[in-house]
Design an enzyme around this catalytic site. Sequence first.
Site, PDB file in Angstrom:
ATOM      1  N   ASP A 222       7.414  -5.975  -5.324  1.00  0.00           N
ATOM      2  CA  ASP A 222       7.573  -4.661  -4.650  1.00  0.00           C
ATOM      3  C   ASP A 222       8.723  -3.966  -5.309  1.00  0.00           C
ATOM      4  OD1 ASP A 222       6.878  -2.077  -3.308  1.00  0.00           O
ATOM      5  OD2 ASP A 222       5.774  -3.280  -1.812  1.00  0.00           O
ATOM      6  N   HIS A 260      -5.700   2.557  -3.419  1.00  0.00           N
ATOM      7  CA  HIS A 260      -6.112   4.068  -2.983  1.00  0.00           C
ATOM      8  C   HIS A 260      -5.013   4.928  -3.199  1.00  0.00           C
ATOM      9  CE1 HIS A 260      -4.980   3.215   1.548  1.00  0.00           C
ATOM     10  NE2 HIS A 260      -3.940   2.984   0.721  1.00  0.00           N
TER      11      HIS A 260
END
Length: 356
Positions: A222, A260
């Site tokens: 990340d 998404h």
Amino acid sequence: MAEITKGEATNGNDETAQAQVDIWRFVFGFAEMAVAKCAIELGIPDILENHGDPMTLSQLSTALSCSSAALFRIMRFLMNRGIFKEKITKEGCMGYVQTPLSRLLTKDGHNSLAPLLLFQNSSVIITPWHFLSACVMDNNLSAFAYAYGKDTWKYTAENPGHNKFFEEAMACDTRRTVPAVLDGCPELFTGLSSVVDVGGGDGTALRILIKTCPWIHGINFDLPHVLSLAPECEGIEHVGGDMFISVPKANVAFLKWVLHDWNDDKCIKILKNCKEAISEYGTTGKVIIVDAVIEVNGGDKLKDVGLMLDMVMLTHTNMGKERTAEEWAYVLSEAGFTRHTIKNIQAVSSVIEAYP
């Protein structure tokens, strides 16, 4: 002039009457979330859970040091919504007890969704909804950007408190979803040596996965400011970077509630980088996506949450959207994957396995 039968007139009247009932749910729809937030902040679910036996109004108000009159009205409203219920105490008085729904709102419960509800009800997240119509008229900016002059990701990176709030909200969903993945697809990680969790946040998903599959080496990938909140854990390596540039190599690239957030072009870019990351593992390399799959012709009520999530994506990311099975097939094909499967699990998300 067409003749209107009695049955048609009755149906019309029924629909009008129902509309007058339903409209009030929209007018005061915020009340459910606000009162549930109140219950969490007061700690009512935790007090009832720890007490065990039914608690009378007097006992509960004493425990909270609050007005019994106001508390009674709060509890009456929440019981009407299925949060809490009444049960006779040993002394024959009426007392409050937990329900399966209220247990999801305990602050410290393993399966709690309280952090997610509090996050979605925070002023930072609520404000952009007031700019949704502006976003529709000018699709170049998200409602979030209209509210704050910057996108969600930049705002989160610049505000450590909001970043921590966001990661706690995502982690509470992960604690529910990853076990559902493992239960619904027990063979999913069999024979695999390493997993890179792309956009893995504080590493919650990998900690759950490695506890169940200790043979796997986990790579929590990340942005560096996100990883600053990630605790050290045996079997997990934290790697900072940008998924739009490259993804660390691993047997499996795992993405939960990541794709998404992005439009098709960005999605395809991420997926291509994931495909490159698993390339040296040949036929055993794959990408596992845990995300909603919109069922346009219905589906169970749990999957219907995907339509609400789609509005969240429209409001807070602009680029993001929930996808139908056909839309998932498109981005996967464009990214170079030759086949994929979709499996429903007991969660809002489904499991998509994609192979080069």
